[in-house]
Enzyme design. Sequence first.
Site, mmCIF file in Angstrom:
data_model
loop_
_atom_site.group_PDB
_atom_site.id
_atom_site.type_symbol
_atom_site.label_atom_id
_atom_site.label_comp_id
_atom_site.label_asym_id
_atom_site.label_seq_id
_atom_site.Cartn_x
_atom_site.Cartn_y
_atom_site.Cartn_z
ATOM 1 C CB SER A 83 -28.709 15.780 26.446
ATOM 2 O OG SER A 83 -28.879 14.438 26.843
ATOM 3 C CB CYS A 84 -24.480 17.510 29.785
ATOM 4 S SG CYS A 84 -23.653 16.140 28.943
ATOM 5 C CB THR A 85 -27.971 19.989 33.219
ATOM 6 O OG1 THR A 85 -29.002 19.425 32.404
ATOM 7 C CG2 THR A 85 -28.421 21.330 33.754
#
Length: 546
Positions: free
Chosen positions: A2-4
Amino acid sequence: MSCTTILVGRKATYDGSTFIARNDDSPSGKYTPKKFTVVHPEEQPRKYRSVLSHVEIDLPDNPMRYTAVPNALEGEGIWAASGVNEANVAMTATETITTNERVLGADPLVEFVPSTDGRPEVPGGIGEEDLVVLTLPYIHTAREGVTRMGSLLEKYGTYESNGMAFQDKDEIWWLESIGGHHWIARRVPDDRYVIMPNQLGIDEFDMDDAFGEQKNYMCSADLREFITWNHLDLTVKDEAQDFEVGFSKSSGDSTSQPDTASSSGTHAAKHWTFNPRDAFGSHDDADHVYNTPRGWYMARYLNPHFASWDGPHADYRPDSDDIPWSLTPERKVTPEDVKYLLSSHYQGTPYDPYASYGDSSRRGAYRSIGINRNDFLALIQIRPYQPEEFRTIEWLAFASNAFNTWAPMYANVTRTPAYLSNTGKHASTDNFYWTSRMIAAMTDASYGKSLFHIERYQLAVGAKGHELIRKYDAKMMDALGDPVTTITATDSSSDRSERDDRIHALAEQANQEMADALKEAAADTLDKVLYELSNQMKNSYSRSDT
């Protein structure tokens, strides 16, 4: 993983730079120590073997030096994640994205199959572990990054769905993998920013441009046929807009296949645009808790007047699937804006898990952007108004962004400060990663008492960073203007080497001075939040013996 991600075009930033920024987050229940390093050409492999998928790839003989933020511990591969090469070209990889069953059925992911029962293993495709190492040392523009990565995906495939950014002083390109071997890429408009929260994000694609000038769009070679044959385009068209594709059937083959020549001719006659988010992406219930709220908060912050964001009749809500991929901000974007957004836990909304107001049942309803599992944040700022020798700044933070700070590092260096590069397996106050982890955990547990220490810490370190950039930009400009180091086309390689050495030395001096200030500020903040948390221990007692 997960990343942004946030990408900002040069006409949308406060100083005309291009920005690419990304949180790198560990999987649930896991924390991945990271470090900031430089990879020299002699350290770059010529035959690469992936640790996870066992795919082997021959690499060119002319790699450039580049920075990276790899895993600090061995075992799962390099995961170089983010960096800048000698040509002032940057890359961040990757943003894990979502897809749907129709795509995966049409082009399955290329997964590693271990040897069993005497059968040899089958290598998998490439993935986040590999992408920066395979691409960044060999590209001289952002556009070259797209074409190299696209060719690798088409040849070797991938075992996961990923998005990644490529950047130079003029352009930013965003590439998304489609199934095992296909991909699309779109140039970030100069006057816009892009928000990416773990979903396939591109919401408009011009197929004619991708197979024509490639001014703003690129894609895999057979994407038109792939979409048409598998009925992936969900655009509602009238009869005049409808697209057809020709098919051919070879003798003895019972399955019709797309006729590339026929389909290319058909599509060339009609303008084909579609929404990749509908065609290739997902709209799951889980997205509305995990992904779309992040896009909602970032767009709400940078474009508060663009639409109605709050209330039952809002134009866009946290669970909206149609939040735009890119928008023109209502004011120019600064590095501090990016840091704030990538640290967000929905401050000012009912969904803030730390809120002391509103309906308590809504607190923490959505996955925050700044979470406990943030490994690092990197914003790469390529400044067109500065000479190539010190054009690029990497802003780096480690651990949970809600409670950390970041520091600017010049990218054109041959080594990095130990405080950012010596991350080990065990908790230690001798490096930025572990100190940041401890500060974050203690602040979370003593939020009401410790938050103002974090605010002062972030302000002080940020101000020091800008101060040192101004100081050392001037020093390096003076060094370039020195007659001894002014280089012309007729100067010898030794003259150029001397000039480069002086600039590297100044850049490394700047980075070390920043690291020293950072270490002092982090230690002081750790002392303060430890004190606040100690006062909240359950075995505390007010009577003193002295």
